[in-house]
Design a protein around this motif. Sequence first.
Motif, short mmCIF file in Angstrom:
data_model
loop_
_atom_site.label_atom_id
_atom_site.label_comp_id
_atom_site.label_asym_id
_atom_site.label_seq_id
_atom_site.Cartn_x
_atom_site.Cartn_y
_atom_site.Cartn_z
N ASP A 1 0.83 -1.21 0.00
CA ASP A 1 0.00 0.00 0.00
C ASP A 1 0.86 1.26 0.00
OD1 ASP A 1 -2.40 -1.46 0.11
OD2 ASP A 1 -2.31 -1.57 2.30
N HIS A 2 2.06 1.16 0.51
CA HIS A 2 2.92 2.34 0.63
C HIS A 2 3.47 2.81 -0.71
CE1 HIS A 2 2.99 3.07 4.95
NE2 HIS A 2 2.76 1.78 5.04
N ASP A 3 3.41 1.99 -1.73
CA ASP A 3 3.81 2.47 -3.05
C ASP A 3 2.84 3.53 -3.56
OD1 ASP A 3 6.17 1.14 -3.23
OD2 ASP A 3 5.42 -0.49 -4.48
N ALA A 4 1.58 3.45 -3.15
CA ALA A 4 0.60 4.50 -3.49
C ALA A 4 0.63 5.62 -2.46
CB ALA A 4 -0.80 3.91 -3.59
N LEU A 5 0.79 5.25 -1.18
CA LEU A 5 0.80 6.25 -0.10
C LEU A 5 2.01 7.17 -0.15
CD1 LEU A 5 -0.34 4.14 2.98
CD2 LEU A 5 -1.65 5.87 1.75
N ARG A 6 3.08 6.73 -0.78
CA ARG A 6 4.31 7.53 -0.77
C ARG A 6 4.12 8.88 -1.47
NH1 ARG A 6 8.71 4.90 -4.73
NH2 ARG A 6 9.89 6.39 -3.54
N ASP A 7 3.11 8.99 -2.31
CA ASP A 7 2.83 10.25 -3.01
C ASP A 7 1.68 11.03 -2.38
OD1 ASP A 7 4.83 9.91 -4.99
OD2 ASP A 7 3.54 8.43 -5.97
N ALA B 1 4.47 12.09 8.28
CA ALA B 1 5.84 11.59 8.40
C ALA B 1 6.83 12.72 8.66
CB ALA B 1 6.24 10.82 7.15
N GLU B 2 6.32 13.94 8.74
CA GLU B 2 7.14 15.14 8.99
C GLU B 2 8.23 15.31 7.94
OE1 GLU B 2 8.41 15.35 13.10
OE2 GLU B 2 6.48 14.58 13.78
N SER B 3 7.86 15.08 6.69
CA SER B 3 8.79 15.24 5.58
C SER B 3 9.18 16.70 5.42
CB SER B 3 8.15 14.72 4.29
OG SER B 3 9.00 14.93 3.20
N THR B 4 10.44 16.95 5.12
CA THR B 4 10.88 18.33 4.91
C THR B 4 10.50 18.84 3.53
OG1 THR B 4 13.04 17.51 4.21
CG2 THR B 4 12.80 18.14 6.52
N ASP B 5 10.29 17.92 2.59
CA ASP B 5 9.89 18.29 1.23
C ASP B 5 8.60 17.53 0.90
OD1 ASP B 5 9.58 18.89 -1.43
OD2 ASP B 5 11.49 18.02 -2.08
N LEU B 6 7.47 18.22 0.99
CA LEU B 6 6.18 17.56 0.78
C LEU B 6 5.98 17.10 -0.66
CD1 LEU B 6 3.86 19.80 2.99
CD2 LEU B 6 5.05 17.69 3.59
N ALA B 7 6.76 17.62 -1.59
CA ALA B 7 6.64 17.20 -2.99
C ALA B 7 7.46 15.94 -3.27
CB ALA B 7 7.09 18.32 -3.91
#
Length: 88
Positions: A42-48, A56-62
Motif C-alpha cells: 500500500d505504501h507504493d501508493a501512499l508515498r505520493d 511523516a514530517e517530511s521536509t519536502d512535501l513534494a
Amino acid sequence: MLTQFAACFTDYRDPARIGHSVASLVRQRVYGLALDYEDLNDHDALRDDPLVAVLAESTDLAAPGAGKCTLNRLELSSATVEGRERYK
C-alpha cells in the motif's frame, strides 16, 4: 512519542544511500497502519500522498515518501543482521 519509538531501531543501512531517516520511515509505517493500510505494498501508493508526507514530517512535501521495499528493509534489518552474525 514516535521519535522515541524510532530510537529503538538500529540503522544498518549504508549512510551514502539513505534517502529517508529511520524516524520518517517509522512515522510513515505507523501512520499507515493507523489509517488501515496494513500491507507494505500500500505504501507504493501512499508515498505520493501529501497527508502521509505531513504525518511523516517530511521536509519536502513534494518528494515521495518511502516505498514498500525501503520499509521492508527496515522491518527485516534485525533478522538480516542476526543471520549474518550467526554465520561468522
